[in-house]
Structures are given as structure tokens and as C-alpha cells.
Design an enzyme around this catalytic site. Structure first.
Site, PDB file in Angstrom:
ATOM      1  N   LYS B 157       4.659 -26.540  78.527  1.00 19.26           N
ATOM      2  CA  LYS B 157       5.854 -26.818  77.791  1.00 19.26           C
ATOM      3  C   LYS B 157       6.355 -28.622  78.233  1.00 19.26           C
ATOM      4  O   LYS B 157       5.798 -28.659  79.418  1.00 19.26           O
ATOM      5  CB  LYS B 157       7.361 -26.021  77.944  1.00 19.26           C
ATOM      6  N   ILE B 202       4.872 -14.137  80.185  1.00 18.52           N
ATOM      7  CA  ILE B 202       5.028 -12.557  80.148  1.00 18.52           C
ATOM      8  C   ILE B 202       5.143 -12.211  78.588  1.00 18.52           C
ATOM      9  O   ILE B 202       6.323 -12.351  78.071  1.00 18.52           O
ATOM     10  CB  ILE B 202       5.872 -12.125  81.145  1.00 18.52           C
ATOM     11  N   HIS B 207      13.482  -6.188  81.849  1.00 15.29           N
ATOM     12  CA  HIS B 207      14.525  -6.808  82.633  1.00 15.29           C
ATOM     13  C   HIS B 207      15.154  -5.672  83.464  1.00 15.29           C
ATOM     14  O   HIS B 207      15.622  -4.675  83.018  1.00 15.29           O
ATOM     15  CB  HIS B 207      15.730  -7.410  81.864  1.00 15.29           C
ATOM     16  N   ASN B 289      23.167 -12.166  90.971  1.00 18.98           N
ATOM     17  CA  ASN B 289      24.725 -11.916  90.653  1.00 18.98           C
ATOM     18  C   ASN B 289      25.220 -11.544  91.705  1.00 18.98           C
ATOM     19  O   ASN B 289      25.424 -10.560  92.274  1.00 18.98           O
ATOM     20  CB  ASN B 289      24.750 -11.231  89.291  1.00 18.98           C
ATOM     21  N   ARG B 291      28.511 -10.648  91.914  1.00 24.38           N
ATOM     22  CA  ARG B 291      29.585 -10.111  91.351  1.00 24.38           C
ATOM     23  C   ARG B 291      29.432  -8.603  91.081  1.00 24.38           C
ATOM     24  O   ARG B 291      28.169  -8.153  91.207  1.00 24.38           O
ATOM     25  CB  ARG B 291      30.075 -10.572  89.929  1.00 24.38           C
TER      26      ARG B 291
END
Lengths: 86, 452
Positions: B157, B202, B207, B289, B291
């Protein structure tokens, strides 16, 4: 020709600008085409563009930036451009 | 910790208030005008109106919330998820006001919130990140050399480009030699910069995220969650454990998550997210994350650990109560995010008046919600109405129970995503757990085409 009211299709929060740092989509007194976006309505964290829906002069906005609007509520008025019959 | 202010709304505010009350901690709710009659307001010991309906003027008004906490005599603030949860400045302001922020220190939020810095911390802790060139490469020779390190297939890219523009996938060196010149020329034309980034591509990625708990000194993991079923990067269905990783990957991935959390002296509950290559079984750190997450109940159902209660205990200064060898996952849990969106109209948000509401119950069925009969779904906040979470002794029985529970759910007045989940449960690929991050969107596209 009758004035055209732009209505919000959804309830939410009304915005005149694409983001806080940009210019408004349209100013009062400005000429717009039917496809031009004139405002955003934020509903449940997603932003929906509202098009003018008629070509002409955007006479006035009926709500303030960040006002809460209802579905079907008029948000701006357009004076359509008169196309003279040939 | 005597009195906790919950700086949030909806199902997570209800969830946090319940955990606090279970621990004997008094609670203070905050609410906007639109939420004056919301359940979190009623369930808390006291409530403070903090502003008008739009979140920017209420749930995001950090100073107002801190002032409300002080005035109400709160000694701690739980941010929930979203809104102010991952704003380091808010965590710092709460601490400066002499209260406990239920979450990691502001400096840790800062460190993990910046993706580039988080990747650096991960790399330093020996955790794999997606291989790629740190800076752009200027010519083909440099590209071929870099590709030797990165491995194929890879993504090419424009270094100067944004979004998905000009991205090419190449399978081998011949493909790279063929594509590089054109891609670089296009980039030079479009951006005035012909340098190219190369990154491992990939093809089928899962996930998978690891739940961690830390007390600032020690860290344990509480297993992983599978979160591949997403639409526009929004998770729709999650489960614990992941059906797509084997014991070796699980062991390595959970160890990596603990290492990362230790490296930053993590305190509170947190999540370390990974992409897993379904073909090679390699895993790569994406982000952390700081939280409590929406999908945390799946972990709670398989481990029996109340993650919000553990957050509160750690925030109150207690050390972790659980040793790693005392934490085990048993059975299977699946969560469905029931949202006020219309799947038939491209998931158009659907606020409005709600009439009858019937929520599923019975053995091993949990519903985290703020929804009540004869209420209104306001247009100002996210569309999540309820999280339906079921447990089963194995994945198969969890799916059967999901079918039963979804069948018991009724929400009249607004369209929801619940009907879609009933269909999803019948898909063979869901039954076998053979999906990746692109599967759900492909399924939705196929349905749309079949319907038109």
C-alpha cells in the site's frame, strides 16, 4: 412555486457541518441542487446526510446546530428555482 | 471504597451498579435528561442529572461528572465502556480530585491507547506484531528484500495513502515484481510519494482477545474470547472460549497477554486483542483495551468470576484474589448483541417507543439490559438494547440453548437484530465454528443478494 421544506428522516441531533473543523454544508441564501447535502443528523452514533431534495435557494434553517430534531421535523426551507416553460 | 459513581448509562451502568451493591458499596448514577427514568437511575442509591440528552453535553462532560461525584460524596468513579472510559485525561482528573478511578493509571491508558506505542511495548515484551516495513520502501529491490523478512502473501500500500486506496495483495515474489512498479507509480501520481508499505496479509484472520486482571504488581489471564463475527468492525456475536484456536495457541497467546500487562504494571481488568492467521496459526498483537468490554459476560459465565467485582476490589486496593491455577474455563458461553437496528434496511438505527418486552430466562441464560416494557429507545446513544448470554456444557448445547433463549425474546415497537441471530444459529459454518473476520459480512451480502 411552493416552498420546499427539508425534513429530517430520523430523530437525532442536527449538525450543519461535516465535522467541527469544517465549513457548514450550506449557508442561508446559497443556491443548492437537489442532491446537495445540507446537514447531518446523528442517530445512535451514526451520521446520516440529509439532501436538499429540491434545487433552489436555501432560504433559512429552522433549527440551530446541535438541536435535537424529531423524525419528519422540517429543518430548512428552499425556494425552488423556477424553470420557465418553453 | 464506600460510594461509587458510575459514569455511564444503559446496560453497563446497570451491570456495574449490581456488582457494587453485591459488594455492599453505595452507588451514584448520573443521567442525561433523556435517561431520567432509566433503570440505572432507579437502581442506584442516588442519581444526579448531568445535562441535556446529547452525550457530548452529559455523559462526555468530564468536569460536570467529577463535580457530581464530589458533591455526592463518592470516593470512586467507574467509567464503564465507551464515553470517558479510555480517556487518560479523565482518569487523571478523577485521581486529581482525590477519588479512585476504576481502571488503570492515566499513563497506562495513554501508553495502550496510542497504537504505535502499544505495538512498541508489545514488541519489546517479545509479542509478535503483524510483520511489515516500519517506513515505506522506495524501489523494487528494497521491496523484495523487505518481503523476504515479512513473508508472503503480503499487502502493498502507498506509504502516503489513506484508507483502502491502492492496496494490492501479492502472493509471491513474481507477483511483487509485477505489481510494485505500477503501484508505486500510481502512488507517486496520487500522493506525490511513490514509497510503498509492505505488510503481511492474513487471508483468513480470527479476532481473538485475552481477558487479563492485574493489581499493579501481579497479572492473571481469564482465558480468551472469540470475536470474529463482526459487521463494519462492530462485534455482533462473541463466545468463550474460541472454537478456532488449539491448546498450543491458547497457551502462547494467554502468556503473551500476561507478559504485556506485566510490562506496563497493569491494574484492573483489560483486554489484549490478537489477530490469528487461520491457516498458519500464527497470532499477532493488534491493540489493548483498558476498559471492561461489552462481551465480558462470556468470560464470567465460563469462569464464574465477576470481572466487574474484581475491578472494584483491585481499585479499592486489594491484591488479586485469584492465582492463575485457580482460574479455569468450564463449558461454553455465547453472547448476542441485541441492537435497535433494522437488518432489512442495512442496519438502520431504530430508536422509538417500545411496547411489550419479554426477556428470556431459565437455566444458564443471562440478559444484561436496560430495556423495560413501555419505554423509549433514545436516539442519542448506541443501539445496544440487551446482551443475551447463554452457557452450555459444550458449544453444541450452548447453541441449542441460544436457539431456545432467542425464541423467548420479544421486543415490540422497534426492529432488532434478534431475528438475524436465529438464522445465524442455523448456518453450518456457525455450527462448526469455521469462520473468520470477513464471514459475517459475506453472509449478510449473500442474504441481501438472495432476497433481491
Amino acid at each position: 412555486m411552493a416552498r420546499h421544506e427539508i425534513v429530517s428522516p430520523i430523530p437525532g441531533v442536527f449538525y450543519r457541518r461535516p465535522d467541527p473543523d469544517s465549513d457548514p454544508f450550506a449557508a442561508e441564501g446559497q443556491l443548492v441542487t437537489a442532491a446537495d447535502t445540507v446537514c447531518l443528523v446523528e442517530v445512535m452514533k451514526s451520521f446520516h446526510q440529509v439532501a436538499a431534495g429540491a434545487a433552489g435557494t436555501l432560504i433559512e434553517f429552522l433549527v440551530e446546530n446541535e438541536d435535537v430534531v424529531e423524525a419528519g421535523q422540517p429543518v430548512a426551507v428552499i425556494e425552488p428555482t423556477v424553470i420557465e416553460a418553453g | 471504597m464506600k460510594r461509587l459513581l458510575v459514569a455511564n448509562r444503559g446496560e453497563i451502568a446497570v451491570r456495574i451498579i449490581r456488582a457494587a451493591r453485591d459488594l455492599g458499596i453505595a452507588t451514584v448514577a448520573v443521567h442525561s435528561t433523556a435517561d431520567a427514568a432509566a433503570p440505572h437511575v432507579r437502581l442506584a442509591d442516588t442519581a444526579v442529572e448531568i445535562g441535556p440528552s446529547p452525550a457530548g453535553k452529559s455523559y462526555l462532560a468530564a468536569d460536570t461528572i467529577i463535580e457530581a461525584a464530589r458533591a455526592a460524596g463518592a470516593d470512586a468513579v467507574h467509567p464503564g465502556y465507551g464515553f470517558l472510559a479510555e480517556r487518560a485525561a479523565f482518569a487523571a482528573a478523577v485521581a486529581d480530585a482525590g477519588m479512585v478511578f476504576v481502571g488503570p493509571d492515566a499513563s497506562v491508558i495513554d501508553q495502550m491507547g496510542d497504537k504505535v506505542r502499544a505495538r512498541q511495548v508489545a514488541a519489546a515484551a517479545g509479542i509478535p506484531t503483524i510483520p511489515g516495513t516500519a517506513a515505506g520502501v522506495a524501489d523494487l529491490a528494497a521491496g523484495v528484500a523487505a518481503a523476504g523478512e515479512i513473508g508472503y502473501p503480503l499487502m502493498l500500500k502507498a506509504a502516503a495513502g489513506g484508507g483502502g486506496r491502492g492496496i494490492r495483495v501479492v502472493d509471491d515474489e513474481a507477483g511483487l515484481r509485477e505489481a510494485f512498479g505500477t503501484a508505486s507509480k500510481e502512488a507517486a501520481g496520487a500522493f506525490g510519494d511513490g514509497r510503498m508499505y509492505l505488510e503481511r496479509y492474513i487471508r483468513r484472520a480470527r479476532h481473538v482477545e485475552v481477558q487479563v486482571l492485574g493489581d499493579g504488581a501481579d497479572v492473571v489471564h481469564v482465558g480468551e474470547r472469540e470475536c470474529s463475527l463482526q459487521r463494519r468492525r462492530q462485534k455482533m456475536v462473541e463466545e468463550a472460549p474460541s472454537p478456532g484456536i488449539d491448546a498450543d495457541v491458547r497457551t502462547a497467546m494467554t502468556a503473551a497477554a500476561v507478559r504485556l500487562a506485566r510490562a506496563v504494571g497493569y491494574r484492573s481488568a483489560g483486554t489484549v486483542e490478537f489477530l490469528v492467521d487461520d491457516e498458519t496459526h500464527e497470532f499477532f498483537f493488534i491493540e489493548a483495551n483498558t476498559r471492561i468490554q461489552v462481551e465480558h459476560p462470556t468470560t464470567e459465565l465460563v469462569t464464574g468470576i465477576d470481572l466487574v467485582a474484581e475491578q472494584l476490589r483491585v481499585a479499592a486496593g486489594e491484591p488479586l484474589r485469584l492465582r492463575q491455577d485457580e482460574i479455569a474455563a468450564r463449558g461454553w458461553a455465547i453472547e448476542f448483541r441485541v441492537c435497535a437496528e433494522d437488518p432489512a434496511r442495512d442496519f438502520l438505527p431504530a430508536p422509538g417507543r417500545v411496547g411489550r418486552v419479554l426477556l428470556p430466562a431459565g437455566p444458564w441464560v443471562r440478559v444484561d439490559t436496560w430495556l423495560e416494557p413501555d419505554s423509549a429507545v433514545p436516539p442519542f446513544y448506541d443501539s445496544l438494547l440487551a446482551k443475551l448470554v447463554v452457557w452450555g456444557e459444550d458449544r453444541h448445547s450452548a447453541i441449542r440453548r441460544s436457539r431456545r433463549a432467542l425464541g423467548e425474546l420479544t421486543v415490540e415497537g422497534v426492529p432488532t437484530t434478534a431475528g438475524l441471530f436465529a438464522d445465524l444459529l442455523e448456518e453450518p459454518w456457525f455450527g462448526t465454528g469455521t469462520f473468520h473476520t470477513g464471514t459475517l459480512e459475506q453472509w449478510l451480502r449473500d442474504r441481501r443478494e438472495a432476497a433481491s
